[in-house]
Design a protein around this motif. Structure first.
Motif, PDB file in Angstrom:
ATOM      1  N   HIS A  10      91.766  99.801  22.367  1.00 20.91           N
ATOM      2  CA  HIS A  10      92.722  99.702  23.468  1.00 20.91           C
ATOM      3  C   HIS A  10      93.382 101.053  23.739  1.00 20.91           C
ATOM      4  CE1 HIS A  10      92.358  95.430  22.426  1.00 20.91           C
ATOM      5  NE2 HIS A  10      92.918  95.134  23.569  1.00 20.91           N
ATOM      6  N   GLY A  11      92.868 102.110  23.135  1.00 24.82           N
ATOM      7  CA  GLY A  11      93.455 103.422  23.324  1.00 24.82           C
ATOM      8  C   GLY A  11      94.748 103.611  22.570  1.00 24.82           C
ATOM      9  N   PHE A  12      94.986 102.738  21.623  1.00 23.90           N
ATOM     10  CA  PHE A  12      96.261 102.765  20.898  1.00 23.90           C
ATOM     11  C   PHE A  12      96.056 103.404  19.534  1.00 23.90           C
ATOM     12  CE2 PHE A  12      99.827 101.134  18.485  1.00 23.90           C
ATOM     13  CZ  PHE A  12     100.852 101.121  19.402  1.00 23.90           C
ATOM     14  N   GLN A  13      96.918 104.333  19.220  1.00 24.66           N
ATOM     15  CA  GLN A  13      96.817 105.079  17.963  1.00 24.66           C
ATOM     16  C   GLN A  13      97.772 104.465  16.943  1.00 24.66           C
ATOM     17  OE1 GLN A  13      97.407 109.269  18.604  1.00 24.66           O
ATOM     18  NE2 GLN A  13      98.316 109.539  16.566  1.00 24.66           N
ATOM     19  N   MET A  14      97.231 103.726  15.989  1.00 26.94           N
ATOM     20  CA  MET A  14      98.058 102.961  15.044  1.00 26.94           C
ATOM     21  C   MET A  14      98.740 103.863  14.037  1.00 26.94           C
ATOM     22  SD  MET A  14      96.772  99.924  12.509  1.00 26.94           S
ATOM     23  CE  MET A  14      97.474  99.651  10.880  1.00 26.94           C
ATOM     24  N   ALA A  15     100.033 103.626  13.835  1.00 23.81           N
ATOM     25  CA  ALA A  15     100.779 104.379  12.822  1.00 23.81           C
ATOM     26  C   ALA A  15     101.157 103.480  11.651  1.00 23.81           C
ATOM     27  CB  ALA A  15     102.030 104.990  13.437  1.00 23.81           C
ATOM     28  N   GLY A  16     101.459 102.250  11.936  1.00 24.49           N
ATOM     29  CA  GLY A  16     101.836 101.304  10.878  1.00 24.49           C
ATOM     30  C   GLY A  16     101.752  99.896  11.421  1.00 24.49           C
ATOM     31  N   MET A  17     102.038  98.924  10.570  1.00 26.43           N
ATOM     32  CA  MET A  17     101.993  97.551  11.058  1.00 26.43           C
ATOM     33  C   MET A  17     102.829  96.645  10.178  1.00 26.43           C
ATOM     34  SD  MET A  17      98.320  96.143   9.708  1.00 26.43           S
ATOM     35  CE  MET A  17      98.542  94.943   8.390  1.00 26.43           C
ATOM     36  N   ILE A  24      92.105  96.534  11.893  1.00 26.08           N
ATOM     37  CA  ILE A  24      93.120  96.465  12.948  1.00 26.08           C
ATOM     38  C   ILE A  24      93.254  97.813  13.651  1.00 26.08           C
ATOM     39  CG2 ILE A  24      95.589  96.174  13.390  1.00 26.08           C
ATOM     40  CD1 ILE A  24      95.582  94.080  11.117  1.00 26.08           C
ATOM     41  N   ALA A  38      92.805  98.450  17.535  1.00 28.40           N
ATOM     42  CA  ALA A  38      93.817  99.132  18.345  1.00 28.40           C
ATOM     43  C   ALA A  38      93.197 100.304  19.098  1.00 28.40           C
ATOM     44  CB  ALA A  38      94.966  99.605  17.462  1.00 28.40           C
TER      45      ALA A  38
END
Ligand SMILES: [Zn+2]
Ligand SMILES: [Zn+2]
Ligand SMILES: [Zn+2]
Ligand SMILES: [Zn+2]
Lengths: 133, 133
Positions: B111-118, B104, B108
């Motif tokens: 999409h240029g999205f920096q994942m921190a949690g989910m 995941i 992410a």
DNA sequence: AATGAAAGTGTTATGATATAACGGTAAGTT
DNA sequence: AACTTACCGTTATATCATAACACTTTCATT
């Protein structure tokens, strides 16, 4: 969008408000919009009833971690939606889960669990906010 | 469990209540338990403060779709937790997401999205309820 | 067009979840 | 002791969501 079901006036007003906002709004935030009040919607329940229908149609999704609602920006989809939510600017990016949901369903099956649906919400920083340190 | 941080009395009481319940409880359900009230916890905020700390320690997780809290039944984990939630009996099964969260995060990133949690919450039917039709 | 079922609506009240603000207390550090 | 940090109790309030009831609109069937 793009689903040919005739919406009632209230439902149209709420749908337009969400589409126009381009970000998640709580039911009470929708209620407080001028364009909504000016159309005669003035009780929370009116908003919730419209949202309920719009969610059933798949035109609106609920973001659990925000207690908020957002317009779907995909064509009507069979696969469950998932969201990336920026902790800084609160923007959301919807993405679909074609392969992911299959893999999760398989994983669930290994635990004897029969998957019906899912909510996936990824928190973090969107591109704009991440590059702005 | 298994984390060697000294909990305060209030935190111990709430932790014990959740562990004992073995299922998600809302803050107000915790507050209504005799064992909790008998220990002098009698205001919602007292419960929420204990929960906040326990969640920070990773000993308790929040189930967004239920507005409820559940004791972690894994050892302290770096990877985000995920849950299968039975729509019939409301039982939850926690599972870890080692490979899933990596996939995941990669998704992410595209999409240029920096994942921190989910948060991942799978709804459906547990083995017992599914076999009981 | 009349009938009847299903969905939608307005209004009021209430329930359920969560936090703000304040002043005080306990415990560890220096 | 003086300071810092976390924790706590209390009261009030904010936020999110639904119940109950009576009424209206819509639309398919007769
Ligand atoms: Zn969508
Ligand atoms: Zn952002
Ligand atoms: Zn856990
Ligand atoms: Zn079950």
């Amino acid at each position: 969008m793009a689903k040919e079901v005739k919406l009632t006036r209230n439902q149209q007003v709420v749908m337009a408000a969400l589409t126009d906002a381009g970000q998640p709004l709580s039911a009470y935030q929708i209620l407080d919009l001028e364009v909504v009040r000016d159309n005669g919607l003035k009780a929370p329940l009116t908003i919730y009833r419209a949202l309920e229908k719009l969610m059933a149609l798949g035109q609106v999704h609920r973001i659990e971690s925000l207690n908020a609602f957002v317009a779907c920006d995909h064509e009507p989809h069979a696969e469950p939606a998932a969201f990336m939510i920026c902790q800084d600017c609160r923007c959301t990016i919807e993405f679909s889960t074609t392969s992911l949901s299959r893999s999760i369903a398989r994983h669930a099956g290994q635990h004897g669990f029969q998957m019906a649906g899912m909510h996936l919400e990824v928190s973090g920083h969107c591109e704009a906010c991440a590059s702005a340190h």
